[in-house]
Design an enzyme around this catalytic site. Sequence first.
Site, PDB file in Angstrom:
ATOM      1  N   ASP A  31       0.643   0.148  -4.357  1.00 12.32           N
ATOM      2  CA  ASP A  31       0.474  -0.450  -3.035  1.00 12.32           C
ATOM      3  C   ASP A  31       1.824  -0.947  -2.539  1.00 12.32           C
ATOM      4  O   ASP A  31       2.508  -1.710  -3.231  1.00 12.32           O
ATOM      5  CB  ASP A  31      -0.528  -1.613  -3.105  1.00 12.32           C
ATOM      6  CG  ASP A  31      -0.994  -2.043  -1.718  1.00 12.32           C
ATOM      7  OD1 ASP A  31      -0.811  -1.287  -0.750  1.00 12.32           O
ATOM      8  OD2 ASP A  31      -1.548  -3.158  -1.611  1.00 12.32           O
ATOM      9  N   ASP A  65      -7.723  -2.920   1.075  1.00  8.70           N
ATOM     10  CA  ASP A  65      -7.253  -3.534  -0.171  1.00  8.70           C
ATOM     11  C   ASP A  65      -7.776  -4.982  -0.208  1.00  8.70           C
ATOM     12  O   ASP A  65      -7.059  -5.932   0.100  1.00  8.70           O
ATOM     13  CB  ASP A  65      -5.715  -3.498  -0.206  1.00  8.70           C
ATOM     14  CG  ASP A  65      -5.159  -4.068  -1.485  1.00  8.70           C
ATOM     15  OD1 ASP A  65      -5.859  -4.029  -2.507  1.00  8.70           O
ATOM     16  OD2 ASP A  65      -4.005  -4.560  -1.455  1.00  8.70           O
ATOM     17  N   HIS A  81       3.446  -7.545   9.387  1.00 10.32           N
ATOM     18  CA  HIS A  81       2.651  -8.212   8.348  1.00 10.32           C
ATOM     19  C   HIS A  81       3.547  -9.062   7.440  1.00 10.32           C
ATOM     20  O   HIS A  81       3.255 -10.236   7.186  1.00 10.32           O
ATOM     21  CB  HIS A  81       1.903  -7.178   7.516  1.00 10.32           C
ATOM     22  CG  HIS A  81       1.221  -7.753   6.305  1.00 10.32           C
ATOM     23  ND1 HIS A  81       0.154  -8.619   6.400  1.00 10.32           N
ATOM     24  CD2 HIS A  81       1.475  -7.604   4.980  1.00 10.32           C
ATOM     25  CE1 HIS A  81      -0.232  -8.972   5.176  1.00 10.32           C
ATOM     26  NE2 HIS A  81       0.555  -8.373   4.301  1.00 10.32           N
TER      27      HIS A  81
HETATM   28 CA    CA Z   1      -2.245  -4.611   0.010  1.00 11.66          CA
END
Ligand code: CA
Length: 423
Positions: free
Chosen positions: A134, A241, A141
């Site tokens: 990931d 996620d 973000h």
């Molecule tokens: Ca993530």
Amino acid sequence: MIKPIDPRLKSWIPVDKNCDFPIQNLPYGIFKTAGNKPCVCVAIGDQVLNLAAVAKLGYFNQLKFDTKVFSKDSLNDFISLGQPVWRAVRNRIFNLLNADREELRDNVEARKKVLLPMNEVELLLPVKIGDYTDFYSSIDHATNMGKMFRDPANALLPNWKHIPVGYHGRASSIIVSGTNFHRPKGQTKPADAENPVFGPSKLLDFELETAFIIGKPTRLGETVSTDKADDHIFGMVLLNDWSARDIQSWEYVPLGPFLSKNFASTISPWVVTLDALEPFRTEGYKQEPKVLPYLEYSGKKNIDITLEVFIQPAGQQPHKICTSNYKYMYWVMEQQLAHHTVNGCNINIGDLMASGTISGPEEGSFGSMMEITWRGTKPIRLPDGSERKFINDGDTVLIKGYSVKNGVRIGFGECKATVLPAT
Ligand code: CA
């Protein structure tokens, strides 16, 4: 070759204009019906085309590959045949479904054997995922998180614009859309407590992400350049996620998230090929300062994919809480893959590499509850009058993704799961 955004191209299967799966898309998946073994299919309109059945009828004979790859419970064996075969199969399916071609269109018996209504089949995890990585590649973000947790004036850590930051996640708990899961339990440390406590997470969040699936492996020691990276990517899926923020904030020092993120990660069942997405390539953020040479790339590498998140409380309609876009990525897939392999780390077919939460620059485009409610300080109100700071038991979180050009919509279908109470 298919002209992916030519709106004149139609299938003889009717496709609604708001449907994700016109003939220009043809995403791959794995499906199963009661009493039968799973096999490979593509989505077309509201139907699935059973490729094992298509092969059995001889429609792939001219392509000279072992069609047993379609009678498998994952796409991995098909993917391993390589990009020329993916493209030949895509073109062959396109011709079989083309409104102007009579070969399958006019064979009523064959049509009955190869097509099934999508709502009558079970869609399974499309790939066997060996390794899951990931990334953390959305600048908006990362900036939001830095503002909340560190210093608003220096929101990005010093390495962020030089390295596509990432970590190794867990593959075993990646689940296909529609698979529900129980709220995770774990250690948290309330701010006013001296010692940690154990119990269900109180701050369960989603993360709006996409992920790409490795289509061509590398050997240990081999590296992939940004200009060869696309050869190694089979396609993309949507990914949620799921993250337990209270567990995360206590456990993440010094090695990063662990149990706060590995209890469930939801992906969409359809793998949209890079070939289908190619017409939607677009410019991304300008990278300043200049990146190191192994991360440089040329051309348009971002992709214009609208991404939407909905919360659906039990018994209610889905309510949209976010509209973001894959084009807001600072680091693109090609850079992520070049970085991942630059030290000689090998990759395998079916590996999943996720974008990291994709937030846009403005409120309304933030890709997690953490950012949308600004750490719970600005709750959102749903149509039923209830408030959300994070995700409640019984809530379904639904992600949609699609690209539109010339009236042609290339979509991913749904990526959703419902949170069940902790066990
Ligand atoms: Ca993530």
